[in-house]
Design a protein around this motif. Structure first.
Motif, PDB file in Angstrom:
ATOM      1  N   LEU A  86       0.990  -1.337  -0.033  1.00 34.32           N
ATOM      2  CA  LEU A  86       0.034   0.018  -0.061  1.00 34.32           C
ATOM      3  C   LEU A  86       0.943   1.213  -0.018  1.00 34.32           C
ATOM      4  O   LEU A  86       0.599   2.434   0.481  1.00 34.32           O
ATOM      5  CB  LEU A  86      -0.936   0.095   1.087  1.00 34.32           C
ATOM      6  N   GLN A  87       2.055   1.163  -0.584  1.00 33.79           N
ATOM      7  CA  GLN A  87       2.843   2.256  -0.809  1.00 33.79           C
ATOM      8  C   GLN A  87       2.947   2.540  -2.229  1.00 33.79           C
ATOM      9  O   GLN A  87       2.561   1.611  -2.947  1.00 33.79           O
ATOM     10  CB  GLN A  87       4.346   2.121  -0.127  1.00 33.79           C
ATOM     11  N   GLU A  88       3.607   3.337  -2.816  1.00 27.67           N
ATOM     12  CA  GLU A  88       4.029   3.570  -4.118  1.00 27.67           C
ATOM     13  C   GLU A  88       5.079   4.161  -4.434  1.00 27.67           C
ATOM     14  O   GLU A  88       5.658   5.323  -4.115  1.00 27.67           O
ATOM     15  CB  GLU A  88       3.032   4.344  -5.004  1.00 27.67           C
ATOM     16  N   ILE A  89       6.097   3.422  -5.138  1.00 26.91           N
ATOM     17  CA  ILE A  89       7.442   3.811  -5.768  1.00 26.91           C
ATOM     18  C   ILE A  89       7.194   3.867  -7.325  1.00 26.91           C
ATOM     19  O   ILE A  89       6.979   2.785  -7.751  1.00 26.91           O
ATOM     20  CB  ILE A  89       8.410   3.010  -5.407  1.00 26.91           C
ATOM     21  N   VAL A  90       7.110   5.093  -7.796  1.00 24.47           N
ATOM     22  CA  VAL A  90       6.840   5.516  -9.001  1.00 24.47           C
ATOM     23  C   VAL A  90       8.064   5.061  -9.878  1.00 24.47           C
ATOM     24  O   VAL A  90       9.357   5.779  -9.514  1.00 24.47           O
ATOM     25  CB  VAL A  90       6.375   6.843  -9.404  1.00 24.47           C
ATOM     26  N   LEU A  91       8.257   4.252 -10.647  1.00 23.43           N
ATOM     27  CA  LEU A  91       9.269   3.831 -11.602  1.00 23.43           C
ATOM     28  C   LEU A  91       9.518   4.859 -12.964  1.00 23.43           C
ATOM     29  O   LEU A  91      10.486   5.047 -13.502  1.00 23.43           O
ATOM     30  CB  LEU A  91       9.503   2.333 -12.111  1.00 23.43           C
TER      31      LEU A  91
END
Length: 194
Positions: A86-91
């Motif tokens: 439930l996190q987001e690391i945008v690539l």
């Protein structure tokens, strides 16, 4: 013009990729139009919605557009492991917003690095389809889409904050929408006003 009460039954989960019988493009519903959900399996909150969409053309055509736009770098791609928590690391943040088309060379330069992540991202999606009656027009579909998006944003969600949904006007008739799913999706069943 529209309906005062609408029942949506989401079918799924289906996949966007692979040749298994669960692939969304092998489903009979894919030839219809309506509301669709992109969801992800998470470690703590179950199947969580990432995107709510609507289409007046077939699901098949609209989902094909999503695939092409993601594979071509136009849409955002995030790390799947971060989404599961439930996190987001945008690539890759995509090129769909105004002023970002100049990033095409960067996308091409990073393609070898991004390609496996894009494939993993597409593989992780779980798709749910809710066909709608053909007499429901685009504006009402978009109001239903918007009401569902607002609903999902109230609980655990992975929805991007920069996705814009239609805002209701004082002239839009109200419609009560009962949404449910054949499989467990966090936030369903629900009743929303569109």
């Amino acid at each position: 013009m529209g309906k005062e009460h609408l029942e949506l039954r989401f079918q799924g989960p289906f996949t966007l990729t692979g040749n298994a019988s669960g692939n969304v493009f092998r489903q009979r519903e894919v030839r219809q139009a309506g509301i669709y959900l992109f969801a992800m399996e998470t470690d703590q909150a179950g199947t969580v919605v990432r995107y709510v969409g609507e289409t007046g053309v077939s699901f098949q055509k609209r989902l094909k557009e999503h695939l092409i736009q993601t594979l071509g770098g136009n849409y955002r791609v995030s790390d799947v492991a971060s989404l599961r928590s439930l996190q987001e690391i945008v690539l890759w943040d995509g090129m769909w917003r105004r002023g970002t088309t100049g990033r095409m060379q960067e996308f091409v330069d990073r393609y070898v690095q991004l390609a496996p992540a894009i494939k993993e991202y597409l593989d992780a999606y779980r798709i749910f389809l809710a066909p709608m009656p053909s007499e429901i027009g685009q504006r009402q579909r978009r109001l239903v889409e918007s009401a569902l998006a607002r609903h999902f944003q109230q609980g655990p969600h992975l929805m991007a904050p920069d996705i814009r949904y239609l805002k209701r006007t004082t002239e839009d008739p109200y419609c009560t929408v009962m949404a449910q799913s054949s499989s467990t999706v966090t936030g369903l069943p629900c009743v929303v006003t569109a």
